[in-house]
Write a protein that holds these residues in place. Sequence first.
Motif, PDB file in Angstrom:
ATOM      1  N   ILE A 137     -52.572 -24.057 -36.956  1.00  0.00           N
ATOM      2  CA  ILE A 137     -51.505 -23.233 -37.539  1.00  0.00           C
ATOM      3  C   ILE A 137     -50.182 -24.005 -37.582  1.00  0.00           C
ATOM      4  N   GLU A 138     -50.265 -25.316 -37.768  1.00  0.00           N
ATOM      5  CA  GLU A 138     -49.043 -26.123 -37.813  1.00  0.00           C
ATOM      6  C   GLU A 138     -48.072 -25.633 -38.878  1.00  0.00           C
ATOM      7  N   GLU A 139     -48.610 -25.190 -40.022  1.00  0.00           N
ATOM      8  CA  GLU A 139     -47.733 -24.766 -41.120  1.00  0.00           C
ATOM      9  C   GLU A 139     -47.019 -23.447 -40.812  1.00  0.00           C
ATOM     10  N   LEU A 140     -47.464 -22.743 -39.760  1.00  0.00           N
ATOM     11  CA  LEU A 140     -46.846 -21.459 -39.393  1.00  0.00           C
ATOM     12  C   LEU A 140     -45.784 -21.615 -38.313  1.00  0.00           C
ATOM     13  N   ARG A 141     -45.635 -22.804 -37.788  1.00  0.00           N
ATOM     14  CA  ARG A 141     -44.812 -23.029 -36.603  1.00  0.00           C
ATOM     15  C   ARG A 141     -43.431 -22.364 -36.685  1.00  0.00           C
ATOM     16  N   GLY A 142     -42.750 -22.512 -37.796  1.00  0.00           N
ATOM     17  CA  GLY A 142     -41.383 -21.992 -37.918  1.00  0.00           C
ATOM     18  C   GLY A 142     -41.292 -20.596 -38.498  1.00  0.00           C
ATOM     19  N   ARG A 143     -42.429 -20.000 -38.854  1.00  0.00           N
ATOM     20  CA  ARG A 143     -42.433 -18.660 -39.466  1.00  0.00           C
ATOM     21  C   ARG A 143     -42.050 -17.588 -38.454  1.00  0.00           C
ATOM     22  N   ASN A 144     -41.400 -16.547 -38.939  1.00  0.00           N
ATOM     23  CA  ASN A 144     -41.132 -15.382 -38.106  1.00  0.00           C
ATOM     24  C   ASN A 144     -42.431 -14.609 -37.924  1.00  0.00           C
ATOM     25  N   VAL A 145     -42.669 -14.176 -36.709  1.00  0.00           N
ATOM     26  CA  VAL A 145     -43.946 -13.529 -36.388  1.00  0.00           C
ATOM     27  C   VAL A 145     -44.166 -12.281 -37.229  1.00  0.00           C
ATOM     28  N   ARG A 146     -43.100 -11.569 -37.548  1.00  0.00           N
ATOM     29  CA  ARG A 146     -43.268 -10.309 -38.286  1.00  0.00           C
ATOM     30  C   ARG A 146     -43.692 -10.533 -39.735  1.00  0.00           C
ATOM     31  N   THR A 147     -43.643 -11.768 -40.221  1.00  0.00           N
ATOM     32  CA  THR A 147     -44.042 -12.068 -41.599  1.00  0.00           C
ATOM     33  C   THR A 147     -45.510 -12.458 -41.704  1.00  0.00           C
ATOM     34  N   LEU A 148     -46.215 -12.518 -40.591  1.00  0.00           N
ATOM     35  CA  LEU A 148     -47.583 -13.022 -40.591  1.00  0.00           C
ATOM     36  C   LEU A 148     -48.575 -11.957 -41.032  1.00  0.00           C
ATOM     37  N   SER A 149     -49.671 -12.405 -41.620  1.00  0.00           N
ATOM     38  CA  SER A 149     -50.794 -11.514 -41.906  1.00  0.00           C
ATOM     39  C   SER A 149     -51.540 -11.235 -40.598  1.00  0.00           C
ATOM     40  N   ASP A 150     -52.471 -10.284 -40.630  1.00  0.00           N
ATOM     41  CA  ASP A 150     -53.235  -9.961 -39.424  1.00  0.00           C
ATOM     42  C   ASP A 150     -54.023 -11.171 -38.932  1.00  0.00           C
ATOM     43  N   GLY A 151     -54.639 -11.893 -39.870  1.00  0.00           N
ATOM     44  CA  GLY A 151     -55.420 -13.056 -39.475  1.00  0.00           C
ATOM     45  C   GLY A 151     -54.554 -14.153 -38.885  1.00  0.00           C
ATOM     46  N   GLU A 152     -53.372 -14.387 -39.481  1.00  0.00           N
ATOM     47  CA  GLU A 152     -52.459 -15.397 -38.964  1.00  0.00           C
ATOM     48  C   GLU A 152     -51.946 -15.012 -37.581  1.00  0.00           C
ATOM     49  N   ARG A 153     -51.627 -13.739 -37.419  1.00  0.00           N
ATOM     50  CA  ARG A 153     -51.137 -13.264 -36.119  1.00  0.00           C
ATOM     51  C   ARG A 153     -52.204 -13.441 -35.037  1.00  0.00           C
ATOM     52  N   GLN A 154     -53.449 -13.174 -35.397  1.00  0.00           N
ATOM     53  CA  GLN A 154     -54.514 -13.316 -34.405  1.00  0.00           C
ATOM     54  C   GLN A 154     -54.667 -14.770 -33.970  1.00  0.00           C
ATOM     55  N   LYS A 155     -54.534 -15.690 -34.907  1.00  0.00           N
ATOM     56  CA  LYS A 155     -54.590 -17.108 -34.557  1.00  0.00           C
ATOM     57  C   LYS A 155     -53.444 -17.485 -33.624  1.00  0.00           C
ATOM     58  N   VAL A 156     -52.266 -16.949 -33.900  1.00  0.00           N
ATOM     59  CA  VAL A 156     -51.105 -17.247 -33.056  1.00  0.00           C
ATOM     60  C   VAL A 156     -51.337 -16.736 -31.633  1.00  0.00           C
ATOM     61  N   MET A 157     -51.910 -15.547 -31.507  1.00  0.00           N
ATOM     62  CA  MET A 157     -52.158 -14.990 -30.177  1.00  0.00           C
ATOM     63  C   MET A 157     -53.204 -15.819 -29.422  1.00  0.00           C
ATOM     64  N   ILE A 158     -54.168 -16.363 -30.148  1.00  0.00           N
ATOM     65  CA  ILE A 158     -55.150 -17.247 -29.505  1.00  0.00           C
ATOM     66  C   ILE A 158     -54.472 -18.538 -29.055  1.00  0.00           C
ATOM     67  N   ALA A 159     -53.567 -19.064 -29.885  1.00  0.00           N
ATOM     68  CA  ALA A 159     -52.810 -20.263 -29.495  1.00  0.00           C
ATOM     69  C   ALA A 159     -51.964 -19.982 -28.259  1.00  0.00           C
ATOM     70  N   LYS A 160     -51.367 -18.811 -28.192  1.00  0.00           N
ATOM     71  CA  LYS A 160     -50.589 -18.421 -27.017  1.00  0.00           C
ATOM     72  C   LYS A 160     -51.461 -18.419 -25.762  1.00  0.00           C
ATOM     73  N   ALA A 161     -52.685 -17.873 -25.891  1.00  0.00           N
ATOM     74  CA  ALA A 161     -53.601 -17.868 -24.752  1.00  0.00           C
ATOM     75  C   ALA A 161     -53.993 -19.290 -24.361  1.00  0.00           C
ATOM     76  N   LEU A 162     -54.161 -20.151 -25.355  1.00  0.00           N
ATOM     77  CA  LEU A 162     -54.503 -21.546 -25.058  1.00  0.00           C
ATOM     78  C   LEU A 162     -53.370 -22.255 -24.326  1.00  0.00           C
ATOM     79  N   SER A 163     -52.142 -21.910 -24.677  1.00  0.00           N
ATOM     80  CA  SER A 163     -51.011 -22.571 -24.034  1.00  0.00           C
ATOM     81  C   SER A 163     -50.887 -22.182 -22.564  1.00  0.00           C
TER      82      SER A 163
END
Length: 335
Positions: A137-163
């Motif tokens: 999700i490198e291309e999403l790095r600077g995006r505001n979370v509220r602008t994400l689609s459901d699928g994009e948001r789910q990927k971000v939450m998985i990345a958060k868990a990985l961190s």
Amino acid sequence: MPKREETVRVHGLETGYKGKNGDVAVTRGVDASLYSGELTCLLGPNGAGKSTLLKTLTAFIPPLKGKIYIESKEISDYNDSELSKVIGVVLTDKLSINNMTVEELVGMGRSPYTGFWGRITAGDKEVIDESISLVGIEELRGRNVRTLSDGERQKVMIAKALSQQTPIIFLDEPTAFLDYPSKVEIMRLLQRLSRERGKTVFLSTHDLELALQIADKVWLLDKARGLTIGTPEDLSLTGKMGEYFSREGVTFDISTGSFKISHEHVWTVRIEGSGPRANMLKKALARNGIFAGEDADGSLLITASDRCYVCGGIEYDSIEALLCGLACLGNNSPE
């Protein structure tokens, strides 16, 4: 295959909640284990107790009875800080987050390590960057979370868990509300993380077909039968998959390892031909109450070729046209 170590073990587990008249048990007598490098799916009908079991394993609610061991240590012996470095949790609930970028949200996964002031070090930044890269999700790095689609948001939450860098990740319905390609993408991502990073990944889901194709292990749960564990293939061959999920109008096909809708057949036709066009024809006919097969007894013959369909001497260039032709038979069907 790499050696898989036991990371979670439950013994005599009883889950439920406190009621006005005492404890209300949802699941009883659960003995099971989860392993590193495996993706395990928790499946069961609505009301089976999947959410309650998952919340108990993640220490959101206490067990009524029994023991839960995380990396050989009883879960009650962990404090919150210690547990947050061992278990990562991804929930279906949407977070009410405003004015936060994807990178900042993924960085919240470092909170167990950054201390009270939450200062991100160079080492934390490396972990955040790697987590974002792993999920792609490198291309999403600077995006505001509220602008994400459901699928994009789910990927971000998985990345958060990985961190969080936890060896164990629990997920509650990670593919809910996603379109089918996005569901596949998320499940393949979780499978890859379990394989390449040796993570223990445990998730609840209603996506039976995906789970049967991707999961290393399946936990089947319902109130009447309790918990049954095995590989998707073993559970299919023993008939357990059909026992837990087959209902009127739905059957489990042991030869393909998948669920099928049972159609009532009004009459029968005979099919000549093979390949995708013939298979799609059989599917369309079944949906319209017509059983079709090479050895069927029906007097009406339909030939499926690479070019067209032939029935009663008439050529049809599509299945839709053929179905219209068959509809003209009405009550004059061969049966």
